[in-house]
Design a protein around this motif. Structure first.
Motif, PDB file in Angstrom:
ATOM      1  N   ASN A   1       8.435 -10.570  -3.330  1.00 17.32           N
ATOM      2  CA  ASN A   1       9.546 -10.757  -4.271  1.00 17.32           C
ATOM      3  C   ASN A   1      10.920 -10.584  -3.636  1.00 17.32           C
ATOM      4  OD1 ASN A   1       7.645 -11.196  -6.234  1.00 17.32           O
ATOM      5  ND2 ASN A   1       7.590  -9.045  -6.893  1.00 17.32           N
ATOM      6  N   GLY A   2      10.959 -10.529  -2.310  1.00 18.28           N
ATOM      7  CA  GLY A   2      12.249 -10.460  -1.623  1.00 18.28           C
ATOM      8  C   GLY A   2      12.963  -9.136  -1.798  1.00 18.28           C
ATOM      9  N   LYS A   3      12.203  -8.066  -2.048  1.00 12.42           N
ATOM     10  CA  LYS A   3      12.823  -6.764  -2.298  1.00 12.42           C
ATOM     11  C   LYS A   3      12.900  -5.899  -1.029  1.00 12.42           C
ATOM     12  CE  LYS A   3      12.932  -7.384  -6.845  1.00 12.42           C
ATOM     13  NZ  LYS A   3      14.144  -8.010  -7.394  1.00 12.42           N
ATOM     14  N   ILE A   4      12.371  -6.413   0.093  1.00 11.22           N
ATOM     15  CA  ILE A   4      12.448  -5.636   1.335  1.00 11.22           C
ATOM     16  C   ILE A   4      13.437  -6.328   2.265  1.00 11.22           C
ATOM     17  CG2 ILE A   4      11.162  -4.860   3.360  1.00 11.22           C
ATOM     18  CD1 ILE A   4       8.728  -4.498   1.633  1.00 11.22           C
ATOM     19  N   LEU A   5      14.515  -5.650   2.605  1.00 10.76           N
ATOM     20  CA  LEU A   5      15.578  -6.349   3.342  1.00 10.76           C
ATOM     21  C   LEU A   5      15.386  -6.292   4.858  1.00 10.76           C
ATOM     22  CD1 LEU A   5      18.684  -5.711   1.103  1.00 10.76           C
ATOM     23  CD2 LEU A   5      17.241  -7.738   1.321  1.00 10.76           C
ATOM     24  N   GLY A   6      14.969  -5.153   5.387  1.00 10.66           N
ATOM     25  CA  GLY A   6      14.648  -5.067   6.817  1.00 10.66           C
ATOM     26  C   GLY A   6      13.145  -5.227   6.950  1.00 10.66           C
ATOM     27  N   ARG A   7      12.467  -4.213   7.466  1.00 12.36           N
ATOM     28  CA  ARG A   7      11.015  -4.270   7.612  1.00 12.36           C
ATOM     29  C   ARG A   7      10.405  -3.110   6.849  1.00 12.36           C
ATOM     30  NH1 ARG A   7       8.537  -8.873   8.971  1.00 12.36           N
ATOM     31  NH2 ARG A   7       6.625  -8.601  10.141  1.00 12.36           N
ATOM     32  N   GLY A   8       9.280  -3.373   6.173  1.00 12.39           N
ATOM     33  CA  GLY A   8       8.532  -2.305   5.529  1.00 12.39           C
ATOM     34  C   GLY A   8       7.442  -1.817   6.468  1.00 12.39           C
ATOM     35  N   ILE A   9       7.227  -0.507   6.464  1.00 17.47           N
ATOM     36  CA  ILE A   9       6.239   0.090   7.372  1.00 17.47           C
ATOM     37  C   ILE A   9       5.261   0.926   6.551  1.00 17.47           C
ATOM     38  CG2 ILE A   9       5.938   1.859   9.177  1.00 17.47           C
ATOM     39  CD1 ILE A   9       7.106  -0.587  10.360  1.00 17.47           C
ATOM     40  N   ILE A  10       3.976   0.779   6.866  1.00 18.71           N
ATOM     41  CA  ILE A  10       2.982   1.678   6.279  1.00 18.71           C
ATOM     42  C   ILE A  10       2.695   2.807   7.271  1.00 18.71           C
ATOM     43  CG2 ILE A  10       0.551   1.884   5.586  1.00 18.71           C
ATOM     44  CD1 ILE A  10       0.769  -0.963   4.457  1.00 18.71           C
ATOM     45  N   ASN A  11       2.822   4.061   6.807  1.00 18.34           N
ATOM     46  CA  ASN A  11       2.472   5.211   7.648  1.00 18.34           C
ATOM     47  C   ASN A  11       1.188   5.827   7.090  1.00 18.34           C
ATOM     48  OD1 ASN A  11       5.913   5.763   7.371  1.00 18.34           O
ATOM     49  ND2 ASN A  11       4.977   5.301   9.329  1.00 18.34           N
ATOM     50  N   PRO A  12       0.040   5.516   7.687  1.00 14.49           N
ATOM     51  CA  PRO A  12      -1.245   5.949   7.097  1.00 14.49           C
ATOM     52  C   PRO A  12      -1.377   7.494   7.165  1.00 14.49           C
ATOM     53  CG  PRO A  12      -1.577   4.247   8.762  1.00 14.49           C
ATOM     54  CD  PRO A  12      -0.165   4.721   8.921  1.00 14.49           C
TER      55      PRO A  12
ATOM     56  N   ILE B   1      14.333  -0.839   9.939  1.00 11.58           N
ATOM     57  CA  ILE B   1      13.266  -0.434   9.011  1.00 11.58           C
ATOM     58  C   ILE B   1      13.933  -0.017   7.695  1.00 11.58           C
ATOM     59  CG2 ILE B   1      11.343   1.168   8.632  1.00 11.58           C
ATOM     60  CD1 ILE B   1      11.117  -0.783  11.075  1.00 11.58           C
ATOM     61  N   SER B   2      13.503  -0.643   6.608  1.00 10.81           N
ATOM     62  CA  SER B   2      14.165  -0.346   5.334  1.00 10.81           C
ATOM     63  C   SER B   2      13.268   0.393   4.339  1.00 10.81           C
ATOM     64  CB  SER B   2      14.664  -1.647   4.704  1.00 10.81           C
ATOM     65  OG  SER B   2      13.612  -2.569   4.635  1.00 10.81           O
ATOM     66  N   ASN B   3      11.954   0.228   4.475  1.00 15.53           N
ATOM     67  CA  ASN B   3      11.048   0.824   3.483  1.00 15.53           C
ATOM     68  C   ASN B   3       9.827   1.414   4.177  1.00 15.53           C
ATOM     69  OD1 ASN B   3      12.485  -1.634   2.438  1.00 15.53           O
ATOM     70  ND2 ASN B   3      11.720  -0.850   0.474  1.00 15.53           N
ATOM     71  N   ARG B   4       9.391   2.567   3.660  1.00 11.84           N
ATOM     72  CA  ARG B   4       8.181   3.185   4.199  1.00 11.84           C
ATOM     73  C   ARG B   4       7.173   3.399   3.078  1.00 11.84           C
ATOM     74  NH1 ARG B   4      12.330   4.708   7.397  1.00 11.84           N
ATOM     75  NH2 ARG B   4      11.922   4.672   9.637  1.00 11.84           N
TER      76      ARG B   4
END
Lengths: 351, 351, 351, 351
Positions: free
Chosen positions: B340-351, B322-325
């Motif tokens: 745009n290829g700016k997330i290298l692992g996985r981005g996660i939304i934490n509501p 996980i790289s971005n939250r």
């Protein structure tokens, strides 16, 4: 011995007098009684196949050398054995498995010599059955026929029926599946019989010739579609509650047939490509994962498959149909008739 | 409850206040803790995929309706259960299997709801996980995570890892096989880890980005090829004794990559097509049978696969990165960064 | 509604007046038209099975509770649906899949509810089809029959035919295999038909009753052996060139039959154990690896199998034979006749 | 050439001077560098195995003839080739596949010569590797090792590792499965390594020796059970949430171990029987179908498996452990030490 050979592509075959081979080691010499005349012999004769982008794929680029004695559907009797050959005796009636490999590649090691990296198939890469005798590299490529079995009807098992069998197996049909079999010629007819005997699936035959479709119905097809007269996709949708076919087996494998195949597939469906007609398909790539499609190339079968076919044929479950018989010196005539669609079942050369 | 929704394609997502659903029958309401941001969410946002012949395949033609709450990688806790839901209790930590079918087609009957004829996938055909709560149609689509398991690293198991797992399985790799994995992004990295853990095969990573190829090597690839800098076909031939690859898994699936895939295949080889980039391939038809090739479309995986992945992840055999939250109101930003290829692992939304 | 129930083991069944259930959630209420009478109902009635060492395996130890309405081969029409049930409408003719699981174990997740860790089978663990109505927990357990299909001949598909089908599939027969099918009763007859329709193998029927063996031959067996009159092992060896059978499917599964099964196996052979007669086998352990034997327990089949059987039956490929019809108040008589070997095909209760 | 031979059962092996064979046809003569000492050599030396009912199964009844040069784990270099042998050159380092068949039975035809109806295994039915040279019937039974590979660590791949590999494959393990591996000796250690490398499953090692269990843990086992100190069934139930094991692989295969195996199985579970300890099992027959159990005998592996193992070993994924080295004239000592449990890894004879 006499052999009918392709000396030059597109020229009449020449009946030549060759030295009869003497089997050494594990080799066996077979006296040919029946040698089937196959569509792929025409490709050898013409020197190639139609590839993509209008390209012509030459047989010599794939390792074929001329002069060549064609003929890969071979049944006969054992004439003589090398000193390490065993399990067979002189005059025993046998069918030859022609799809021989070099023995050391992964496919050969697993018993799938027909898919060898460096194939040595009889009648393709080495001299075959359009001859009085054929030299088989090992007794392991022989299948016992038994005295009561006819060599003429057995010969086509090793290519025509085997190819149909391999394709039916790759389609993994189950009883509730709908399968469209494209091309109701010689291979197609074998496929209808085989699919009926071992799958329990619902068979739809597709062709452009009503006479052939009539035969399809007699050989196992539940429904038939004349794709010249009807819209093939609509017809399949109607027969399948608008779901499409679970599988297509295409014995033509031309641009036009495969384009249609792709349109009549149900999600999760597969197309088994068998024919050597050639050409190219413009394949929508994103559709492959989203629809979970499979395209499967199928090439002949292995020796276990052949033994199973011999078993089915002996018990009358499948019945290759022999329509024409030729002598060695009629080989050119046989190929010409086949090319012109004048042979309805299988043609056999009896040297 | 709040939900970040696609109201119009290509427009910023709107955070809307919706009525929190009440579970009935077998339904379960999940309080979302982590919702993965996936490339296919971009296709939903853009309204379609690139098809063959320059065609654009619209999501609405495949049954998608807007406004839609996207998000199919969902982990959280059980909030409440319908009266027929069982096996789970309030506050239990769970992962949601989102690839839900209508239940009666052959795929659903066989436990492969991800391949349903009429899919109802969460976050695609019904509202998904970019929200505070998500309504799951049955407790049968839940997988227990256990208290010690992190929801952020678990969420991507249900699509990113599952898709990689399904593709690796379809390639049927054995220990002596060479497999080329095309695309060393998020899915590729999961595929390297999985292929290493369960196949014993020799993994060759292919990409155009050296940084990604370095990561590939750390995650299981034995060899790497930068196809921008080297001739990909030559490079594979060198690594495989001139035999070619036994299998290719293509996480890009664009005209250019698949054209290359077909050239580096060994006889009997298969290409597993996974990516949704699209475009078309000009496929030589005669080559399919003569080389015994297979093209296999692979789409996500089933719930049994997901449970297996959870087991592997719990034991640390595979590790989603996980790289971005993001928060709910950053959903548009998350999708834009991913595009745009700016997330290298996985981005996660934490509501 | 009326139901014929086992109130106490070994006592006559009582026809009781029960409240007709109202379907909720995904449930569906079926008006029973045909309910098959199965050998395993006798075990429920007697309260158990014969185990090893003279032990009696009690049904109550496996979770069965009395009073119980038996009956797991159920065909009828939809009476009413819960609010989440879909895909079926009132009065639609259906077959019920009775081998229901709890939904969350590995088998259920994979679509094999018949092998659930905590089964909830209709007519075994919950009330079944010896009744005017039966409550099915979800519409997903229903299979459409179509208006033209007879419920009497359809009902036995869900156990008698399904068990035979599962066993034939587990034997993985190929066309050149010899299979010995032990027990030419109801299940055996279905197995002959099925093995003939989908395997192409050579079927040898074994029984101790010449009348049944005659029927075996009419239903697909190529050869028959009366093991009371001939030495079974010798007879099989004679029919198989002294190699032995590739597979045995044993619908009796008693000490004596399985002892014989083990003696007539070819190296690599398998015995599929289906019957519930019981007892124990003294198994030579070293023989298992050196001969590469397999013993495979087979228990009914899954809903995909059932759908395939319905497809085969609709097309007349297989034909369950109904020999006796009973009313609800004749349930005890039906079970008694079955126990005494007085029912030759299948007995059906028409409530 | 010198060879250490069993002239009489239970008597010391004699080092005899024999004529060095000359390869003919497809044969190849191998100069032996490393020949593994295997438990099954002890059975050859003792003249048999313990069967059921206290019976002794004699090797001579299975076709073994004395005097015999044992040794089936053979690595060395090519010395000379028959005129039809190809693909190998003098001094090339090779591993020999010893499980040779007669070539015409169904198993041989399918590439499974190890399961031949009439086996001709090297060191069992024909002279083997306890000798300076061994004659291999065909170049097709050779596997290239490459110059960098050690013959000592390679030799055990062809039986010890191959048997473990075959057994692991037959157990069809998936990542969420629990597998109990009984016997943490030489085969067990290979099985832990292999199961870890290719299955992703959860491995439980069972033995009665703590030192071996410690090694098990270092080689891939997640948990260990000393069945002498703990109740094995309870211990497995605790480790598996009371569900039992999905599979057991039993490298002992004695009455006592298999009785336990059967008690710790989950519904649908399988026991893979590998060891040759022998004895008999009293098997409850009704339990086989109701619990859907499978008992699978596993015997060595085929040449494709061996090639896969060589690939794994070359890359260091698996590592056979060699603990003792002997000269030809120490063959009796080697067998005696092995019989008395004094060899912890593998013993190798270097002629």
């Amino acid at each position: 011995m006499k052999a009918a050979r392709i000396v030059q592509v597109n020229q009449p075959l020449q009946v030549q007098e060759l030295q009869t081979p003497k089997p050494k080691g594990a080799q066996v010499l077979i006296k040919v009684q029946s040698s089937g005349v196959c569509h792929s012999d025409i490709h050898l004769w013409e020197g190639g196949y139609e590839g993509p982008h209008g390209l012509f794929l030459k047989t010599t680029d794939r390792g074929v050398e001329y002069p060549l004695t064609p003929g890969h559907e071979i049944a006969g009797v054992v004439d003589s054995l090398g000193e390490q050959a065993e399990g067979f005796s002189k005059n025993e009636k046998v069918l030859v498995f022609p799809w021989i490999g070099e023995g050391l590649c992964p496919a050969c090691r697993a018993g799938d010599e027909n898919l060898c990296d460096k194939p040595r198939s009889l009648g393709v890469y080495t001299d075959g059955g359009y001859a009085e005798y054929v030299l088989v590299p090992s007794y392991k490529y022989l299948v016992k026929l038994g005295d009561d079995t006819d060599t003429d009807t057995s010969a086509p098992l090793s290519c025509s029926a085997l190819t149909a069998y391999g394709a039916v197996k790759k389609s993994s049909l189950r009883p509730n599946d709908n399968v469209v079999i494209v091309g109701a010629g010689g291979l197609g007819l074998m496929a209808f019989q085989i699919a009926k005997a071992i799958t329990g699936s619902k068979i739809i035959a597709m062709d452009i010739d009503d006479a052939k479709l009539k035969e399809a119905k007699e050989n196992g097809a539940a429904n038939t579609i004349n794709s010249k007269k009807e819209d093939a996709v609509n017809a399949v949708m109607e027969l399948t509650d608008n779901m499409g076919a679970d599988a297509v087996i295409d014995f033509v494998n031309a641009s036009k047939t495969v384009e249609t195949d792709m349109q009549l597939l149900r999600r999760r469906g597969k197309v088994v490509l068998v024919g050597l007609f050639g050409g190219e398909l413009k394949l929508s790539l994103v559709t492959m994962p989203t629809r979970a499609y499979r395209l499967i190339g199928s090439y002949t079968g292995n020796i276990t498959d052949l033994i199973e076919l011999v078993s089915l044929a002996k018990r009358g479950v499948i019945k290759p149909i022999i329509s024409n018989r030729f002598k060695l010196n009629q080989a050119t005539e046989a190929l010409t008739m086949l090319k012109n669609g004048k042979i309805l079942g299988r043609g056999i050369i009896n040297p």
